[in-house]
Design a protein around this motif. Structure first.
Motif, short mmCIF file in Angstrom:
data_model
loop_
_atom_site.label_atom_id
_atom_site.label_comp_id
_atom_site.label_asym_id
_atom_site.label_seq_id
_atom_site.Cartn_x
_atom_site.Cartn_y
_atom_site.Cartn_z
N LEU A 51 10.84 -3.33 18.95
CA LEU A 51 10.73 -2.11 18.14
C LEU A 51 11.05 -2.34 16.68
O LEU A 51 10.44 -1.73 15.80
CB LEU A 51 11.63 -1.01 18.72
CG LEU A 51 11.02 -0.30 19.94
CD1 LEU A 51 12.00 0.73 20.49
CD2 LEU A 51 9.69 0.37 19.60
N VAL A 52 12.01 -3.21 16.38
CA VAL A 52 12.30 -3.48 14.96
C VAL A 52 11.07 -4.13 14.31
O VAL A 52 10.69 -3.80 13.18
CB VAL A 52 13.58 -4.34 14.79
CG1 VAL A 52 13.79 -4.69 13.32
CG2 VAL A 52 14.80 -3.58 15.32
N LEU A 61 8.27 -1.31 14.06
CA LEU A 61 8.55 -0.36 12.98
C LEU A 61 8.39 -1.02 11.61
O LEU A 61 7.95 -0.38 10.65
CB LEU A 61 9.97 0.21 13.15
CG LEU A 61 10.10 1.24 14.27
CD1 LEU A 61 11.53 1.30 14.81
CD2 LEU A 61 9.67 2.63 13.79
N GLU A 103 18.13 -3.09 9.42
CA GLU A 103 17.81 -1.73 9.88
C GLU A 103 17.87 -0.75 8.70
O GLU A 103 17.05 0.17 8.60
CB GLU A 103 18.76 -1.31 11.01
CG GLU A 103 18.53 -2.14 12.26
CD GLU A 103 19.44 -1.80 13.44
OE1 GLU A 103 20.21 -0.83 13.35
OE2 GLU A 103 19.36 -2.52 14.44
N ILE A 148 15.70 2.66 9.42
CA ILE A 148 15.81 3.06 10.84
C ILE A 148 17.29 3.01 11.29
O ILE A 148 17.59 2.86 12.45
CB ILE A 148 14.94 2.16 11.76
CG1 ILE A 148 15.27 0.66 11.58
CG2 ILE A 148 13.46 2.40 11.45
CD1 ILE A 148 14.60 -0.24 12.62
N LYS A 159 19.41 4.07 20.65
CA LYS A 159 18.59 3.39 19.63
C LYS A 159 17.14 3.29 20.05
O LYS A 159 16.22 3.67 19.33
CB LYS A 159 19.09 1.94 19.43
CG LYS A 159 20.35 1.81 18.70
CD LYS A 159 20.64 0.35 18.42
CE LYS A 159 20.26 0.00 17.00
NZ LYS A 159 20.96 -1.22 16.53
N ASP A 162 15.34 6.66 20.31
CA ASP A 162 15.08 7.24 18.98
C ASP A 162 14.01 6.45 18.22
O ASP A 162 13.16 7.02 17.55
CB ASP A 162 16.37 7.29 18.15
CG ASP A 162 17.31 8.42 18.59
OD1 ASP A 162 16.95 9.15 19.54
OD2 ASP A 162 18.39 8.57 17.99
N TRP A 163 14.10 5.14 18.31
CA TRP A 163 13.11 4.31 17.60
C TRP A 163 11.70 4.49 18.18
O TRP A 163 10.71 4.54 17.44
CB TRP A 163 13.51 2.83 17.67
CG TRP A 163 14.59 2.45 16.70
CD1 TRP A 163 15.03 3.16 15.62
CD2 TRP A 163 15.34 1.22 16.72
NE1 TRP A 163 16.01 2.44 14.96
CE2 TRP A 163 16.23 1.26 15.62
CE3 TRP A 163 15.36 0.10 17.55
CZ2 TRP A 163 17.11 0.22 15.33
CZ3 TRP A 163 16.24 -0.94 17.29
CH2 TRP A 163 17.12 -0.87 16.18
#
Ligand SMILES: Cc1cc2nc3c(=O)[nH]c(=O)nc-3n(C[C@H](O)[C@H](O)[C@H](O)COP(=O)(O)OP(=O)(O)OC[C@H]3O[C@@H](n4cnc5c(N)ncnc54)[C@H](O)[C@@H]3O)c2cc1C
Length: 409
Positions: free
Chosen positions: A14-15, A18, A57, A62, A106, A109-110
């Motif tokens: 996800l990081v 995003l 982040e 994020i 986390k 939400d992400w």
């Protein structure tokens, strides 16, 4: 525009998704669990993130929990001895606070933010065979599906980089809250305890239920802390945890005297096999797929490195993808990308693997010196956020003893 698919919606996938999304990439995330299922499910990790990962982040915008999540201000170390007091004890502040936000919070939400910003989320459990379809549809397939054997056939073990063939600890973690009106009087940082039977790793966490204390035990298999296999429920887990605390780490007991479990799902028990894999998988069609995060390198969580390295992978992979422009994401690209990640990640793996073995004399001497030399304590506390310094310092007896000498020991 390049089309990229990320299989797995965790810290790594996800990081990256995003991050790429911010640069206008059409990213698709495939996950076996939607946001609500993750949030309502069981505990995933203790996920202590140090400054480099938190900085990333924040740069991506994020960091949704800054201000709410308790700051983890330093490290408190204790070595069990013959009496209830630790044989060695010291505390040191971090230069920058760390943070632990429940991955159930986390990740859900992400995932919601990613979809809200126009990202495509597909629900489904991807198999090695199923990747073929993605390789036809996308320019790059990234496998960020976490630890475990499900992609063993694609990403085989790298023997030279994987010293262990079996898990080295049995792990039991749980979240605790205060049973009274006041918060638990715990150390506002990482509590790390070392005994011959294993380790304790405790920290304040922002969880799905608000602030809690995450308490983890890492037991040497077959020893007195190897107790988790037949535990039936959270009450039994709690009773065993408190008994271990009393017996192995009695100096921590008082701060948790009023603790009670935060909820029936806030427990996790199991074992983790530390493994480094060949990160480039070849599908039957010849297409190449690239692993990241735990799917490529899994460390035992004893030193709190996995989520930090997952975040590092996301940063390196993102920059490499951006720099690569319109060229094909071939095997050479995939190997170079992993190699850059490994330059740093190898130190986290070394740190984690070394912590699984009894500490050598020069490390014990360093821990001892840290009691009276704040700079030694400060440096030791920072190996969690900068494992490269661990590798440059404590893996070599002479370097470690020379450093102690230069500090007057
Ligand atoms: C007890 C414990 C304590 C820990 N404490 C720390 C710590 O303090 N600090 C730290 O840095 N690290 C810690 N870790 C490690 C950290 O949690 C992991 O390294 C990190 O979460 C790895 O991120 P990832 O994205 O690679 O994988 P994961 O977080 O496992 O995410 C993988 C995702 O892929 C999905 N998925 C899995 N299979 C499939 C499939 N076939 N198809 C589609 N989707 C799939 C999963 O649902 C999940 O969402 C701890 C781990 C444990 C177990």
């Amino acid at each position: 525009m390049r089309r990229i698919v990320v299989v797995g919606a965790g810290q790594a996938g996800l990081v990256l998704a995003l991050g790429l999304q911010r640069h206008g990439y059409a990213v698709t995330v495939v996950t076996d669990r939607d946001a609500e299922t993750i949030r309502a499910g069981g505990l995933i990790s203790n996920q202590c993130l140090f400054h480099p990962a938190l900085t990333r982040e924040r740069a991506l915008g994020i960091n949704f929990w800054d201000g709410d999540a308790p700051e983890i201000l330093g490290a408190s170390f204790g070595l069990a001895g013959d009496s209830p007091e630790p044989a060695i004890a010291w505390q040191a502040r971090f230069d920058h606070p760390a943070q632990s936000v429940d991955q159930r919070v986390k990740v859900s939400d992400w995932l919601t933010a990613f979809a809200g910003r126009g990202g495509e989320v597909r629900l489904g459990k991807v198999t090695p065979d199923g990747l073929e379809e993605y390789a036809r549809e996308f320019d790059l397939v990234l496998v960020a599906a976490g630890r475990g054997p499900q992609f063993d056939s694609l990403f085989p073990r790298d023997d030279a980089r994987s010293p262990y063939r079996e898990p080295q600890r049995t792990i039991g973690i749980m979240y605790l809250v205060s049973g009274r009106d006041e918060p638990l009087p715990v150390y506002p940082g990482l509590t790390f305890g070392l005994s011959q039977a294993g380790e304790l790793f405790g920290l304040p966490v922002q969880s799905v239920r608000g602030p809690v204390f995450g308490l983890g035990f890492f037991g040497v298999p077959g020893g007195p802390m190897d107790v988790w296999d037949d535990v039936a429920d959270v009450d039994e887990h709690f009773a065993l945890a408190m008994a271990l605390l009393r017996k192995q780490f009695p100096w921590v007991e008082e701060s948790l005297a009023d603790a009670r479990p935060s909820g029936p799902l806030d427990v996790l028990r199991g074992r983790v096999l530390p493994i480094v894999r060949d990160p480039v998988g070849t599908l039957p069609s010849g297409a190449k797929v690239l692993a990241m995060g735990d799917a490529a390198v899994t460390n035992d969580p004893i030193a709190g490195q996995g989520a930090n390295m997952a975040s590092h992978a996301a940063a390196v992979y993102e920059r490499r993808i951006l720099d690569h422009g319109d060229r094909p994401f071939d095997e050479a690209f995939q190997r170079r990308t992993f190699a850059e990640y490994w330059e740093k990640a190898q130190h986290a793996t070394r740190l984690s693997n070394d912590f699984l073995a009894p500490p050598p004399d020069h490390v014990l001497a360093t821990l001892d010196a840290a009691q009276t030399a704040p700079e030694v304590a400060r440096r030791f506390a920072h190996v969690f956020s900068d494992p490269a310094d661990y590798a440059a310092w404590l893996t070599d007896e002479k370097v470690a003893l020379d450093y102690l000498g230069s500090n007057g020991f």
